[in-house]
Design a protein around this motif. Structure first.
Motif, PDB file in Angstrom:
ATOM      1  N   ALA A 177      -5.999  10.266  -5.273  1.00  0.00           N
ATOM      2  CA  ALA A 177      -4.760  11.128  -5.797  1.00  0.00           C
ATOM      3  C   ALA A 177      -4.711  10.732  -7.220  1.00  0.00           C
ATOM      4  N   PRO A 178      -4.029  11.681  -8.323  1.00  0.00           N
ATOM      5  CA  PRO A 178      -3.726  11.169  -9.627  1.00  0.00           C
ATOM      6  C   PRO A 178      -2.800  10.281  -9.912  1.00  0.00           C
ATOM      7  N   ASP A 179      -1.961   9.816  -8.836  1.00  0.00           N
ATOM      8  CA  ASP A 179      -0.800   8.999  -8.894  1.00  0.00           C
ATOM      9  C   ASP A 179      -1.359   7.609  -8.060  1.00  0.00           C
ATOM     10  N   VAL A 180      -2.487   7.492  -7.650  1.00  0.00           N
ATOM     11  CA  VAL A 180      -2.825   6.538  -6.900  1.00  0.00           C
ATOM     12  C   VAL A 180      -3.076   5.211  -7.433  1.00  0.00           C
ATOM     13  N   ASP A 181      -2.380   3.950  -7.028  1.00  0.00           N
ATOM     14  CA  ASP A 181      -2.393   2.870  -7.840  1.00  0.00           C
ATOM     15  C   ASP A 181      -1.961   1.607  -6.827  1.00  0.00           C
ATOM     16  N   TYR A 182      -2.297   0.389  -7.289  1.00  0.00           N
ATOM     17  CA  TYR A 182      -2.150  -0.863  -6.174  1.00  0.00           C
ATOM     18  C   TYR A 182      -1.085  -0.716  -5.185  1.00  0.00           C
ATOM     19  N   ARG A 183       0.143  -0.198  -5.957  1.00  0.00           N
ATOM     20  CA  ARG A 183       1.248  -0.505  -5.112  1.00  0.00           C
ATOM     21  C   ARG A 183       1.290   0.780  -4.179  1.00  0.00           C
ATOM     22  N   VAL A 184       0.944   2.105  -4.491  1.00  0.00           N
ATOM     23  CA  VAL A 184       0.900   2.959  -3.584  1.00  0.00           C
ATOM     24  C   VAL A 184      -0.015   2.599  -2.298  1.00  0.00           C
ATOM     25  N   LEU A 185      -1.221   2.026  -2.813  1.00  0.00           N
ATOM     26  CA  LEU A 185      -2.201   1.594  -1.523  1.00  0.00           C
ATOM     27  C   LEU A 185      -1.701   0.521  -0.824  1.00  0.00           C
ATOM     28  N   ALA A 186      -1.031  -0.376  -1.183  1.00  0.00           N
ATOM     29  CA  ALA A 186      -0.295  -1.418  -0.571  1.00  0.00           C
ATOM     30  C   ALA A 186       0.661  -0.920   0.543  1.00  0.00           C
ATOM     31  N   SER A 187       1.519   0.034  -0.037  1.00  0.00           N
ATOM     32  CA  SER A 187       2.703   0.682   0.939  1.00  0.00           C
ATOM     33  C   SER A 187       1.858   1.445   1.952  1.00  0.00           C
ATOM     34  N   ARG A 188       0.934   2.277   1.664  1.00  0.00           N
ATOM     35  CA  ARG A 188       0.195   3.166   2.491  1.00  0.00           C
ATOM     36  C   ARG A 188      -0.511   2.453   3.693  1.00  0.00           C
ATOM     37  N   HIS A 189      -1.067   1.132   3.275  1.00  0.00           N
ATOM     38  CA  HIS A 189      -1.756   0.430   4.294  1.00  0.00           C
ATOM     39  C   HIS A 189      -0.929  -0.851   4.924  1.00  0.00           C
ATOM     40  N   GLY A 190       0.345  -1.026   4.355  1.00  0.00           N
ATOM     41  CA  GLY A 190       0.946  -2.215   4.909  1.00  0.00           C
ATOM     42  C   GLY A 190       0.597  -3.409   4.614  1.00  0.00           C
ATOM     43  N   ILE A 191      -0.296  -3.320   3.299  1.00  0.00           N
ATOM     44  CA  ILE A 191      -0.722  -4.873   2.710  1.00  0.00           C
ATOM     45  C   ILE A 191      -0.091  -5.168   1.588  1.00  0.00           C
ATOM     46  N   SER A 192      -0.361  -6.497   0.777  1.00  0.00           N
ATOM     47  CA  SER A 192       0.251  -6.776  -0.484  1.00  0.00           C
ATOM     48  C   SER A 192      -0.587  -6.131  -1.622  1.00  0.00           C
ATOM     49  N   THR A 193      -0.534  -6.126  -2.858  1.00  0.00           N
ATOM     50  CA  THR A 193      -0.943  -5.670  -3.760  1.00  0.00           C
ATOM     51  C   THR A 193      -2.180  -6.613  -4.197  1.00  0.00           C
TER      52      THR A 193
END
Length: 238
Positions: A177-193
Motif C-alpha cells: 500500500a502507498p503508506d506501508v513502511d517498516y513500522r506498519v509491517l512490524a505492527s501488522r505481523h507482531g514483530i520488531s522493525t
C-alpha cells in the motif's frame, strides 16, 4: 496478475533438449512438452503480435507450433554452444511464422493435436499490441521468470515454516500500500522493525538466488549469466 492462479513449471534446461536427446521419439515428445509447458505464454505472445491474431487464435497457433517442432525435427537443432535458449526459441518461431503453408493447414485442421491445456488469458499473455514480436516474447519471458522465482521463494519459505518472512516480503514488495513502511509491517505481523529489515533482506537474497538459478538454465553457462540478467532486468540481480 493473472485472472486465476498461474500454473508455474520448472525451468527447461538446455540439457533436456540437447542434440541427440531427440533420437528417441518418446524422449523428444517429453522434452517438447516440457518446453510447451514452461514457455507457453512467451511463445503465444510472439505469435499473437507477429501474426496479428486474437488471443484464442494465437493459442491454437502456439499449439501447432509445438507440433511443427516435433514433425520437422527442429528440436534436434537445439545447440547450447550457440548461446541463449531464448534465442533458439525465437529462431524456431521465425521459421514457423515463415511457413505460411503450414499455418494454413493448421487452420483447416483446427489444431487437433494438443501438448498443453490452454490457459485462460492473463496480463502475461496479452502484451502491448504495439510491441514487435521479439519484444513481446521478451516482455512475457521476463514476467514469467520473475513469477517463477517468486513462486519458489513462497514455496521454500512456507515449506520451512517461515510464513511470516514471506508475508513481510509480499506486503512490502508485491502488494504494498502507498503508506506501508517498516513500522506498519512490524505492527501488522507482531514483530520488531529490526525483524522486518532482516526478513526483507533474507527474502530478497532468496529471490535473487532463485532468479539466477532459473536464468542460468537458459544460457550456455555461468559466464553468460550476468550478461543475460543485465539484458533482462538492467542489472545483475545479485
Amino acid at each position: 496478475m493473472a485472472d486465476s492462479a498461474p500454473v508455474l513449471f520448472p525451468t527447461t534446461r538446455w540439457s533436456q533438449i540437447r542434440p541427440g536427446a531427440a533420437s528417441d521419439g518418446e524422449r523428444e515428445a517429453a522434452a517438447l512438452e516440457s518446453l510447451a509447458q514452461q514457455y507457453w505464454r512467451p511463445i503465444r505472445a510472439y505469435l499473437r503480435t507477429a501474426l496479428a491474431q486474437s488471443s484464442e487464435d494465437s493459442s491454437d497457433l502456439a499449439q501447432d507450433f509445438f507440433v511443427w517442432m516435433l514433425e520437422t525435427g527442429f528440436l534436434g537443432k537445439a545447440d547450447p554452444s550457440r548461446g541463449r535458449f531464448r534465442a533458439f526459441v525465437k529462431t524456431a518461431l521465425r521459421h514457423y511464422v515463415a511457413d505460411g503453408n503450414r499455418r494454413k493447414r493448421a487452420d483447416k485442421r483446427g489444431g487437433e493435436r494438443r501438448f498443453v491445456p490452454i490457459d485462460a488469458p492473463s496480463v502475461l499473455d496479452v502484451p502491448d499490441a504495439s510491441l514487435p514480436p521479439d519484444e513481446a516474447l521478451d516482455a512475457t519471458w521476463r514476467a514469467d521468470l520473475v513469477a517463477r522465482a517468486l513462486a519458489r521463494v513462497e514455496d521454500e519459505l512456507r515449506r520451512d515454516g517461515r510464513d511470516v518472512v514471506y508475508a513481510v516480503f509480499r506486503d512490502y514488495f508485491l502488494d504494498a500500500a502507498p503508506d506501508v513502511d517498516y513500522r506498519v509491517l512490524a505492527s501488522r505481523h507482531g514483530i520488531s522493525t529490526v525483524d522486518v529489515s532482516n526478513f526483507l533482506a533474507r527474502a530478497k537474497n532468496l529471490y535473487r538466488s532463485h532468479l539466477r538459478s532459473i536464468v542460468l538454465d537458459t544460457v550456455q553457462g555461468p559466464d553468460d549469466l550476468d550478461e543475460e540478467l543485465r539484458w533482462l532486468f538492467g542489472k545483475d540481480a545479485r
